[in-house]
Write a protein that holds these residues in place. Sequence first.
Motif, PDB file in Angstrom:
ATOM      1  N   GLN A 259       0.683  -1.338   0.047  1.00  0.00           N
ATOM      2  CA  GLN A 259      -0.012   0.073   0.017  1.00  0.00           C
ATOM      3  C   GLN A 259       0.985   1.422   0.213  1.00  0.00           C
ATOM      4  OE1 GLN A 259      -2.730  -0.618   3.463  1.00  0.00           O
ATOM      5  NE2 GLN A 259      -3.878  -2.177   2.493  1.00  0.00           N
ATOM      6  N   ARG A 260       2.145   1.211   0.769  1.00  0.00           N
ATOM      7  CA  ARG A 260       2.956   2.380   0.755  1.00  0.00           C
ATOM      8  C   ARG A 260       3.499   2.637  -0.612  1.00  0.00           C
ATOM      9  NH1 ARG A 260       2.844   5.200   5.820  1.00  0.00           N
ATOM     10  NH2 ARG A 260       3.916   7.076   5.305  1.00  0.00           N
ATOM     11  N   LEU A 261       3.911   1.313  -1.052  1.00  0.00           N
ATOM     12  CA  LEU A 261       4.524   1.626  -2.407  1.00  0.00           C
ATOM     13  C   LEU A 261       3.557   2.254  -3.422  1.00  0.00           C
ATOM     14  CD1 LEU A 261       6.664  -1.663  -2.581  1.00  0.00           C
ATOM     15  CD2 LEU A 261       7.581   0.537  -2.630  1.00  0.00           C
ATOM     16  N   ALA A 262       2.232   1.645  -3.634  1.00  0.00           N
ATOM     17  CA  ALA A 262       1.034   2.273  -4.284  1.00  0.00           C
ATOM     18  C   ALA A 262       1.155   3.904  -4.186  1.00  0.00           C
ATOM     19  CB  ALA A 262      -0.168   1.328  -4.022  1.00  0.00           C
ATOM     20  N   HIS A 263       1.112   4.115  -2.754  1.00  0.00           N
ATOM     21  CA  HIS A 263       0.914   5.640  -2.442  1.00  0.00           C
ATOM     22  C   HIS A 263       2.126   6.610  -3.024  1.00  0.00           C
ATOM     23  CE1 HIS A 263      -0.084   9.089  -0.324  1.00  0.00           C
ATOM     24  NE2 HIS A 263       1.296   9.145   0.171  1.00  0.00           N
ATOM     25  N   ILE A 264       3.189   5.929  -3.107  1.00  0.00           N
ATOM     26  CA  ILE A 264       4.472   6.625  -3.703  1.00  0.00           C
ATOM     27  C   ILE A 264       4.376   6.589  -5.358  1.00  0.00           C
ATOM     28  CG2 ILE A 264       6.921   6.400  -4.170  1.00  0.00           C
ATOM     29  CD1 ILE A 264       7.206   5.514  -1.323  1.00  0.00           C
ATOM     30  N   ARG A 265       3.958   5.319  -5.927  1.00  0.00           N
ATOM     31  CA  ARG A 265       3.627   5.384  -7.047  1.00  0.00           C
ATOM     32  C   ARG A 265       2.678   6.515  -7.702  1.00  0.00           C
ATOM     33  NH1 ARG A 265       1.284   0.673  -7.913  1.00  0.00           N
ATOM     34  NH2 ARG A 265      -0.653   1.475  -8.132  1.00  0.00           N
ATOM     35  N   GLU A 266       1.623   6.752  -6.749  1.00  0.00           N
ATOM     36  CA  GLU A 266       0.444   7.668  -7.385  1.00  0.00           C
ATOM     37  C   GLU A 266       1.027   9.192  -7.048  1.00  0.00           C
ATOM     38  OE1 GLU A 266      -2.559   5.994  -4.739  1.00  0.00           O
ATOM     39  OE2 GLU A 266      -2.791   4.159  -6.181  1.00  0.00           O
ATOM     40  N   ASN A 267       1.851   9.230  -6.226  1.00  0.00           N
ATOM     41  CA  ASN A 267       2.360  10.666  -5.799  1.00  0.00           C
ATOM     42  C   ASN A 267       3.726  11.040  -6.334  1.00  0.00           C
ATOM     43  OD1 ASN A 267      -0.124  11.745  -4.197  1.00  0.00           O
ATOM     44  ND2 ASN A 267      -0.051   9.676  -3.561  1.00  0.00           N
ATOM     45  N   LEU A 268       4.130  10.536  -7.562  1.00  0.00           N
ATOM     46  CA  LEU A 268       5.578  10.717  -7.822  1.00  0.00           C
ATOM     47  C   LEU A 268       5.654  12.356  -8.287  1.00  0.00           C
ATOM     48  CD1 LEU A 268       6.405   7.788  -9.924  1.00  0.00           C
ATOM     49  CD2 LEU A 268       7.156   8.248  -7.718  1.00  0.00           C
ATOM     50  N   ARG A 269       4.547  13.019  -8.450  1.00  0.00           N
ATOM     51  CA  ARG A 269       4.662  14.460  -8.940  1.00  0.00           C
ATOM     52  C   ARG A 269       3.826  15.311  -7.930  1.00  0.00           C
ATOM     53  NH1 ARG A 269       4.088  14.297 -15.578  1.00  0.00           N
ATOM     54  NH2 ARG A 269       5.715  13.099 -16.069  1.00  0.00           N
ATOM     55  N   THR A 270       3.443  14.695  -6.787  1.00  0.00           N
ATOM     56  CA  THR A 270       3.004  15.791  -5.933  1.00  0.00           C
ATOM     57  C   THR A 270       3.490  16.078  -4.758  1.00  0.00           C
ATOM     58  OG1 THR A 270       1.701  14.087  -4.506  1.00  0.00           O
ATOM     59  CG2 THR A 270       0.975  14.275  -6.702  1.00  0.00           C
ATOM     60  N   PRO A 271       3.335  16.864  -3.640  1.00  0.00           N
ATOM     61  CA  PRO A 271       4.087  17.258  -2.356  1.00  0.00           C
ATOM     62  C   PRO A 271       3.988  15.818  -1.631  1.00  0.00           C
ATOM     63  CG  PRO A 271       2.562  18.922  -2.981  1.00  0.00           C
ATOM     64  CD  PRO A 271       2.448  17.987  -4.024  1.00  0.00           C
ATOM     65  N   GLU A 272       3.031  14.999  -1.650  1.00  0.00           N
ATOM     66  CA  GLU A 272       3.053  13.956  -1.026  1.00  0.00           C
ATOM     67  C   GLU A 272       4.490  13.157  -1.019  1.00  0.00           C
ATOM     68  OE1 GLU A 272       0.695  12.719   1.264  1.00  0.00           O
ATOM     69  OE2 GLU A 272      -0.824  13.982   0.778  1.00  0.00           O
ATOM     70  N   LEU A 273       5.161  13.164  -2.101  1.00  0.00           N
ATOM     71  CA  LEU A 273       6.227  12.417  -2.227  1.00  0.00           C
ATOM     72  C   LEU A 273       7.400  12.942  -1.180  1.00  0.00           C
ATOM     73  CD1 LEU A 273       7.891  10.143  -3.505  1.00  0.00           C
ATOM     74  CD2 LEU A 273       8.568  11.635  -5.287  1.00  0.00           C
ATOM     75  N   ARG A 274       7.415  14.315  -1.133  1.00  0.00           N
ATOM     76  CA  ARG A 274       8.211  14.857  -0.088  1.00  0.00           C
ATOM     77  C   ARG A 274       7.959  14.428   1.260  1.00  0.00           C
ATOM     78  NH1 ARG A 274       6.919  20.861   0.179  1.00  0.00           N
ATOM     79  NH2 ARG A 274       5.257  19.847   1.207  1.00  0.00           N
ATOM     80  N   ASP A 275       6.565  14.242   1.472  1.00  0.00           N
ATOM     81  CA  ASP A 275       6.432  13.938   2.941  1.00  0.00           C
ATOM     82  C   ASP A 275       6.813  12.419   3.133  1.00  0.00           C
ATOM     83  OD1 ASP A 275       5.085  16.359   3.139  1.00  0.00           O
ATOM     84  OD2 ASP A 275       3.196  15.444   2.606  1.00  0.00           O
ATOM     85  N   GLU A 276       6.899  11.706   2.195  1.00  0.00           N
ATOM     86  CA  GLU A 276       7.413  10.257   2.254  1.00  0.00           C
ATOM     87  C   GLU A 276       8.701  10.493   2.508  1.00  0.00           C
ATOM     88  OE1 GLU A 276       5.253   7.323   2.398  1.00  0.00           O
ATOM     89  OE2 GLU A 276       4.081   8.854   2.756  1.00  0.00           O
TER      90      GLU A 276
END
Length: 286
Positions: A259-276
């Motif tokens: 689920q975490r990997l899916a979240h990263i995949r879905e947010n490669l171009r959003t600020p969510e990636l920075r949060d990770e």
Amino acid sequence: MMERVAILGTGLLGTSVGLALRAAGFKGSIVGWNRSRSQAETALSMGAIDSIGHDAIETAKASQVVLLAIPIFATLDLMEQLAPILGPDHLLTDVGSTKGQITEAAGRLFNTPGRAAFLPGHPMAGKERGGAEMADANLFHGAVWLFSDNPAWKRSPQSAALASSWREWVVRMGARTNDLGPQRHDELVAWVSHLPQFTATALSALLENEVGEAPELRDVGGRALREMTRLGASPWSMWRDIAHTNTDAIAAALEALEQRLAHIRENLRTPELRDEFEKANRFRRE
């Protein structure tokens, strides 16, 4: 006082225990046994044991403390065999990576009047490759050695003294001790030990499929690739029993990672990636 130790299983951990005991000043006898005699002979040549036992049962009977340093299913099998033979002047302990089934068997077979004591243990130390030749007297320095003891177990004065002595020698070998119930133990190690292993296995297997025919690409990965896939060298024979005896906890951890990997995949171009990345950095700093 602990004077006679039997190490049943002279692979990486068992041989390392023998070397660590000697380095810590243990003067008693250490007898080793292994299904593969060549592994026992290697342990003998390294000075981890004084002699080789020819039979696991007889070797255990002649000792005070018996360390089961073998795979989990083999540990459970030997527990069944040793229970009616050993007495209240014996202590058995183990190094198994899961504690649920072993602790259940310990309560059923041992720790009752007239029976030997059993102290479930698990040193959080090891290497990606096994075998006596990989043993190291310093393997447990700074490591945590987990125990899944139960205060309700009834032990003879002799075996209780041996359990206390064994704990003291674990500390002398350089480890720190901690007690965890078997369920909590298996939940925690699923996250901090089993998940990293199966992640590295999956990544290494994936890379074998994708770039296995192009070995020059291994060099491109450099240190990052080596560090991330180091555990990919671990043998299936060592991890089969762990997967079978901690299936639910490992599956839950793997699902969370998916689920975490899916979240990263879905947010490669959003600020969510920075949060990770920030969360990951905090974990490494702490």
